[in-house]
Design a protein around this motif. Structure first.
Motif, PDB file in Angstrom:
ATOM      1  N   SER A   4     -17.584   4.858  -4.137  1.00  0.00           N
ATOM      2  CA  SER A   4     -18.818   4.464  -3.467  1.00  0.00           C
ATOM      3  C   SER A   4     -18.552   3.542  -2.291  1.00  0.00           C
ATOM      4  CB  SER A   4     -19.741   3.768  -4.464  1.00  0.00           C
ATOM      5  OG  SER A   4     -20.814   3.207  -3.759  1.00  0.00           O
ATOM      6  N   PRO A   5     -19.024   3.932  -1.108  1.00  0.00           N
ATOM      7  CA  PRO A   5     -18.854   3.026   0.040  1.00  0.00           C
ATOM      8  C   PRO A   5     -19.746   1.794  -0.066  1.00  0.00           C
ATOM      9  CG  PRO A   5     -20.106   4.985   0.677  1.00  0.00           C
ATOM     10  CD  PRO A   5     -19.710   5.178  -0.753  1.00  0.00           C
ATOM     11  N   THR A   6     -20.643   1.798  -1.026  1.00  0.00           N
ATOM     12  CA  THR A   6     -21.590   0.671  -1.081  1.00  0.00           C
ATOM     13  C   THR A   6     -21.113  -0.502  -1.929  1.00  0.00           C
ATOM     14  OG1 THR A   6     -22.743   1.642  -2.958  1.00  0.00           O
ATOM     15  CG2 THR A   6     -23.590   2.203  -0.766  1.00  0.00           C
ATOM     16  N   ILE A   7     -19.981  -0.345  -2.656  1.00  0.00           N
ATOM     17  CA  ILE A   7     -19.534  -1.513  -3.416  1.00  0.00           C
ATOM     18  C   ILE A   7     -19.089  -2.595  -2.434  1.00  0.00           C
ATOM     19  CG2 ILE A   7     -18.756  -0.156  -5.423  1.00  0.00           C
ATOM     20  CD1 ILE A   7     -15.844  -1.217  -4.457  1.00  0.00           C
ATOM     21  N   ASN A   8     -19.157  -3.802  -2.876  1.00  0.00           N
ATOM     22  CA  ASN A   8     -18.634  -4.920  -2.091  1.00  0.00           C
ATOM     23  C   ASN A   8     -19.255  -5.052  -0.695  1.00  0.00           C
ATOM     24  OD1 ASN A   8     -17.077  -7.080  -1.358  1.00  0.00           O
ATOM     25  ND2 ASN A   8     -15.150  -5.971  -1.268  1.00  0.00           N
ATOM     26  N   PRO A   9     -20.575  -5.165  -0.613  1.00  0.00           N
ATOM     27  CA  PRO A   9     -21.211  -5.307   0.713  1.00  0.00           C
ATOM     28  C   PRO A   9     -20.780  -6.573   1.448  1.00  0.00           C
ATOM     29  CG  PRO A   9     -22.808  -5.674  -1.061  1.00  0.00           C
ATOM     30  CD  PRO A   9     -21.554  -5.169  -1.708  1.00  0.00           C
TER      31      PRO A   9
ATOM     32  N   GLY B 163      -9.383   0.923  -1.006  1.00  0.00           N
ATOM     33  CA  GLY B 163      -9.146   1.649  -2.262  1.00  0.00           C
ATOM     34  C   GLY B 163      -9.129   3.153  -2.119  1.00  0.00           C
ATOM     35  N   GLY B 164      -9.227   3.646  -0.883  1.00  0.00           N
ATOM     36  CA  GLY B 164      -9.225   5.089  -0.667  1.00  0.00           C
ATOM     37  C   GLY B 164     -10.613   5.682  -0.832  1.00  0.00           C
ATOM     38  N   THR B 165     -10.730   6.949  -0.418  1.00  0.00           N
ATOM     39  CA  THR B 165     -12.001   7.651  -0.594  1.00  0.00           C
ATOM     40  C   THR B 165     -11.805   8.854  -1.511  1.00  0.00           C
ATOM     41  OG1 THR B 165     -11.543   8.858   1.432  1.00  0.00           O
ATOM     42  CG2 THR B 165     -12.990   6.939   1.618  1.00  0.00           C
ATOM     43  N   GLN B 166     -10.593   9.010  -2.013  1.00  0.00           N
ATOM     44  CA  GLN B 166     -10.307  10.036  -3.022  1.00  0.00           C
ATOM     45  C   GLN B 166      -9.076   9.588  -3.818  1.00  0.00           C
ATOM     46  OE1 GLN B 166      -9.214  13.640  -0.958  1.00  0.00           O
ATOM     47  NE2 GLN B 166      -8.051  12.520   0.565  1.00  0.00           N
ATOM     48  N   PHE B 167      -8.841  10.263  -4.956  1.00  0.00           N
ATOM     49  CA  PHE B 167      -7.672   9.905  -5.757  1.00  0.00           C
ATOM     50  C   PHE B 167      -6.407  10.187  -4.956  1.00  0.00           C
ATOM     51  CE2 PHE B 167     -10.587  10.848  -9.435  1.00  0.00           C
ATOM     52  CZ  PHE B 167     -10.706   9.521  -9.826  1.00  0.00           C
ATOM     53  N   GLN B 168      -5.472   9.265  -4.999  1.00  0.00           N
ATOM     54  CA  GLN B 168      -4.209   9.430  -4.308  1.00  0.00           C
ATOM     55  C   GLN B 168      -3.228  10.204  -5.195  1.00  0.00           C
ATOM     56  OE1 GLN B 168      -3.778   8.059  -0.916  1.00  0.00           O
ATOM     57  NE2 GLN B 168      -5.931   8.405  -1.383  1.00  0.00           N
ATOM     58  N   GLU B 169      -2.236  10.766  -4.544  1.00  0.00           N
ATOM     59  CA  GLU B 169      -1.196  11.531  -5.229  1.00  0.00           C
ATOM     60  C   GLU B 169      -0.568  10.707  -6.363  1.00  0.00           C
ATOM     61  OE1 GLU B 169       1.690  12.530  -2.285  1.00  0.00           O
ATOM     62  OE2 GLU B 169       2.973  13.642  -3.678  1.00  0.00           O
ATOM     63  N   GLU B 170      -0.247   9.454  -6.061  1.00  0.00           N
ATOM     64  CA  GLU B 170       0.407   8.592  -7.055  1.00  0.00           C
ATOM     65  C   GLU B 170      -0.533   8.323  -8.236  1.00  0.00           C
ATOM     66  OE1 GLU B 170      -0.181   7.923  -3.882  1.00  0.00           O
ATOM     67  OE2 GLU B 170       1.629   7.284  -2.815  1.00  0.00           O
ATOM     68  N   THR B 171      -1.813   8.132  -7.915  1.00  0.00           N
ATOM     69  CA  THR B 171      -2.819   7.862  -8.947  1.00  0.00           C
ATOM     70  C   THR B 171      -2.915   9.051  -9.904  1.00  0.00           C
ATOM     71  OG1 THR B 171      -4.023   6.581  -7.300  1.00  0.00           O
ATOM     72  CG2 THR B 171      -5.232   7.195  -9.288  1.00  0.00           C
ATOM     73  N   ALA B 172      -2.931  10.252  -9.323  1.00  0.00           N
ATOM     74  CA  ALA B 172      -3.064  11.460 -10.138  1.00  0.00           C
ATOM     75  C   ALA B 172      -1.882  11.603 -11.103  1.00  0.00           C
ATOM     76  CB  ALA B 172      -3.166  12.687  -9.232  1.00  0.00           C
TER      77      ALA B 172
ATOM     78  N   TYR C 178     -13.282   1.036   5.026  1.00  0.00           N
ATOM     79  CA  TYR C 178     -12.457   0.771   6.203  1.00  0.00           C
ATOM     80  C   TYR C 178     -11.016   1.204   5.928  1.00  0.00           C
ATOM     81  CZ  TYR C 178     -16.479  -2.154   7.301  1.00  0.00           C
ATOM     82  OH  TYR C 178     -17.745  -2.605   7.538  1.00  0.00           O
ATOM     83  N   PRO C 179     -10.664   2.435   6.336  1.00  0.00           N
ATOM     84  CA  PRO C 179      -9.347   2.995   5.970  1.00  0.00           C
ATOM     85  C   PRO C 179      -8.173   2.192   6.519  1.00  0.00           C
ATOM     86  CG  PRO C 179     -10.786   4.691   6.890  1.00  0.00           C
ATOM     87  CD  PRO C 179     -11.477   3.375   7.106  1.00  0.00           C
ATOM     88  N   GLU C 180      -8.403   1.408   7.570  1.00  0.00           N
ATOM     89  CA  GLU C 180      -7.296   0.607   8.092  1.00  0.00           C
ATOM     90  C   GLU C 180      -7.390  -0.845   7.650  1.00  0.00           C
ATOM     91  OE1 GLU C 180      -7.061   1.176  12.327  1.00  0.00           O
ATOM     92  OE2 GLU C 180      -6.100   3.129  12.064  1.00  0.00           O
ATOM     93  N   GLY C 181      -8.373  -1.146   6.811  1.00  0.00           N
ATOM     94  CA  GLY C 181      -8.579  -2.536   6.416  1.00  0.00           C
ATOM     95  C   GLY C 181      -7.741  -2.945   5.216  1.00  0.00           C
ATOM     96  N   ILE C 182      -7.732  -4.238   4.918  1.00  0.00           N
ATOM     97  CA  ILE C 182      -7.000  -4.704   3.740  1.00  0.00           C
ATOM     98  C   ILE C 182      -7.800  -4.368   2.485  1.00  0.00           C
ATOM     99  CG2 ILE C 182      -5.802  -6.533   5.024  1.00  0.00           C
ATOM    100  CD1 ILE C 182      -7.615  -8.585   3.656  1.00  0.00           C
TER     101      ILE C 182
ATOM    102  N   VAL D 286       0.815  -1.217   0.000  1.00  0.00           N
ATOM    103  CA  VAL D 286       0.000   0.000   0.000  1.00  0.00           C
ATOM    104  C   VAL D 286       0.851   1.271   0.000  1.00  0.00           C
ATOM    105  CG1 VAL D 286      -1.940  -1.127   1.143  1.00  0.00           C
ATOM    106  CG2 VAL D 286      -0.115  -0.068   2.527  1.00  0.00           C
ATOM    107  N   ASN D 287       0.169   2.414  -0.182  1.00  0.00           N
ATOM    108  CA  ASN D 287       0.857   3.702  -0.113  1.00  0.00           C
ATOM    109  C   ASN D 287       0.808   4.221   1.331  1.00  0.00           C
ATOM    110  OD1 ASN D 287      -1.620   4.941   0.310  1.00  0.00           O
ATOM    111  ND2 ASN D 287      -1.415   6.401  -1.356  1.00  0.00           N
ATOM    112  N   PRO D 288       1.327   5.444   1.612  1.00  0.00           N
ATOM    113  CA  PRO D 288       1.380   5.904   3.009  1.00  0.00           C
ATOM    114  C   PRO D 288       0.007   5.998   3.683  1.00  0.00           C
ATOM    115  CG  PRO D 288       2.694   7.348   1.603  1.00  0.00           C
ATOM    116  CD  PRO D 288       1.993   6.394   0.695  1.00  0.00           C
ATOM    117  N   HIS D 289      -1.070   6.027   2.881  1.00  0.00           N
ATOM    118  CA  HIS D 289      -2.415   6.132   3.458  1.00  0.00           C
ATOM    119  C   HIS D 289      -3.138   4.784   3.473  1.00  0.00           C
ATOM    120  CE1 HIS D 289      -1.652  10.382   3.409  1.00  0.00           C
ATOM    121  NE2 HIS D 289      -1.407  10.341   2.115  1.00  0.00           N
ATOM    122  N   ASN D 290      -2.376   3.724   3.444  1.00  0.00           N
ATOM    123  CA  ASN D 290      -2.934   2.363   3.460  1.00  0.00           C
ATOM    124  C   ASN D 290      -3.799   2.066   2.233  1.00  0.00           C
ATOM    125  OD1 ASN D 290      -3.147  -0.198   4.854  1.00  0.00           O
ATOM    126  ND2 ASN D 290      -5.292   0.301   5.228  1.00  0.00           N
TER     127      ASN D 290
END
Ligand code: ZN
Length: 377
Positions: free
Chosen positions: A130-135, A194-203, A187-191, A112-116
């Motif tokens: 979307s937080p609703t994917i993968n229920p 995918g993040g809740t916004q685009f990451q620096e590296e992604t951009a 779950y930001p600490e979970g395995i 992962v990156n620095p933000h897990n």
């Protein structure tokens, strides 16, 4: 041979910067660019554009989207530099080589990156995280992400197996596998977060893709990964959006193991980087041709015990980063098992990995018409 596999991010980067100098004589123009990580300016994403006189086809090779997987990726990039760069037709074929999409993960030897964030779950095309994917992830979340330091590995092993068996019966093995791998944005600490916004590296990568598609008619991307698939045979993975079938691809590229990513053959991924390239092409560059594939160098194998072993160490490594371990010795054992999953040290494994990479590159480049052909008449 072992020298191809770097010991550190810094050594790998230094070698890359030296190697791109050698491209200068063969291409019309080359330029090196970098992005320093905002909060870690000692780490950078570095990339080299080698531009032909006529920009027809671009060969794009990024490594280390999953940090630690970049060690094997770096060896494969070196193999490309040493054996293939000089065989490409530099009049019409350009290169975009990206050293370390995720330099922080590569340096810290994690995926992962620095933000897990798992960056291969972060290329969400419409930007709707979307937080609703993968229920289904919710059903097994507590099992995947225990919130406590790791005890001794022996103490963890039996309860883990018990939970795997329990969770695989209900809701079922296929659902457990899909739920854990699909990625999640809750779950930001979970395995597989995918993040809740685009990451620096992604951009950074998204901008490169836009430039690539804007300037070239054909894009061929080969992205390097480890950890998935049979141990003794690298798998070439093609996203579901590509129209070619696995059988057609196997013939076309003369390579024995090619899979399309879909729920049946691989696993469904939200925010997959390869799929993003196709979607960007469809939306803004419909006349361009795109072929994206991933080289997946298997390590533990694809048997059920191997899948359980890799899920187990994925869970433990994530727990170690967030909650620590009861002793340095336990932490060390986790690190060793994690390295075995993503950066094997056995010579025989490494030799086979290089041989498979060579065979697949040969097949893909030959079929794509980017190699120099010498006119003997
Ligand atoms: Zn990967």
């Amino acid at each position: 041979m072992d020298s191809l596999f770097p010991a550190s991010y810094a050594a790998s980067r230094a070698r890359f910067l030296r190697d791109v100098e050698l491209l200068r004589s063969r291409w019309h123009s080359t330029r090196l660019e970098s992005h320093l990580l905002k909060n870690h300016p000692d780490l950078s994403i570095d990339w080299c554009w080698a531009e032909p006189r006529q920009k027809q086809t671009l060969v794009l090779i990024p490594i280390a989207e999953h940090g630690i997987e970049g060690y094997v990726g770096s060896a494969m990039l070196k193999l490309f530099m040493d054996e293939y760069a000089s065989r490409l037709n530099g009049e019409t074929t350009g290169l975009l080589l990206v050293h370390a999409i995720n330099p922080w993960g590569m340096q810290h030897r994690c995926r992962v990156n620095p933000h897990n964030v798992d960056l291969n779950r972060n290329f969400v095309f419409d930007g709707n995280f979307s937080p609703t994917i993968n229920p289904d992830y919710d059903l097994i979340e507590r099992f995947l992400n225990p919130r406590a330091p790791v005890r001794t590995l022996q103490a963890e092993a039996v309860p883990f197996l018990g939970k795997v068996i329990k969770n695989m019966i209900h809701p079922g093995k296929a659902r457990v596998q899909a739920a854990s791998l699909l990625g999640q944005h809750r779950y930001p600490e979970g395995i597989y977060f995918g993040g809740t916004q685009f990451q620096e590296e992604t951009a950074v990568l998204m901008k490169l893709y836009r430039t690539a598609l804007d300037e070239y008619q054909n894009i061929i991307q080969i992205d390097m990964h480890t950890g998935y698939g049979p141990r003794d045979q690298m798998t070439v993975i093609i996203p579901p959006v590509d129209p070619i079938s696995s059988v057609q691809a196997t013939q076309k590229f003369n390579y024995p193991l090619i899979q399309k990513i879909d729920a049946a053959e691989f696993y469904a991924i939200s925010g997959d980087m390869g799929e993003y390239v196709y979607r960007l092409r469809d939306a803004e560059f419909p006349a361009s041709n795109v072929f994206v594939c991933g080289f997946e160098f298997g390590t533990f194998g694809d048997s059920l015990p191997a899948l359980i072993r890799s899920l187990r160490i994925t869970v433990l490594e994530n727990r170690l980063r967030h909650y620590g371990a009861v002793s340095p010795r336990v932490a060390e054992q986790i690190r060793a098992e994690y390295e075995a999953l993503f950066f094997p040290s056995e010579q025989a494994w490494r030799e086979k990995a290089l041989a498979d990479c060579r065979q697949a590159l040969e097949g893909i480049f030959s079929a794509s018409g980017v190699l120099y052909t010498y006119n003997t008449s």
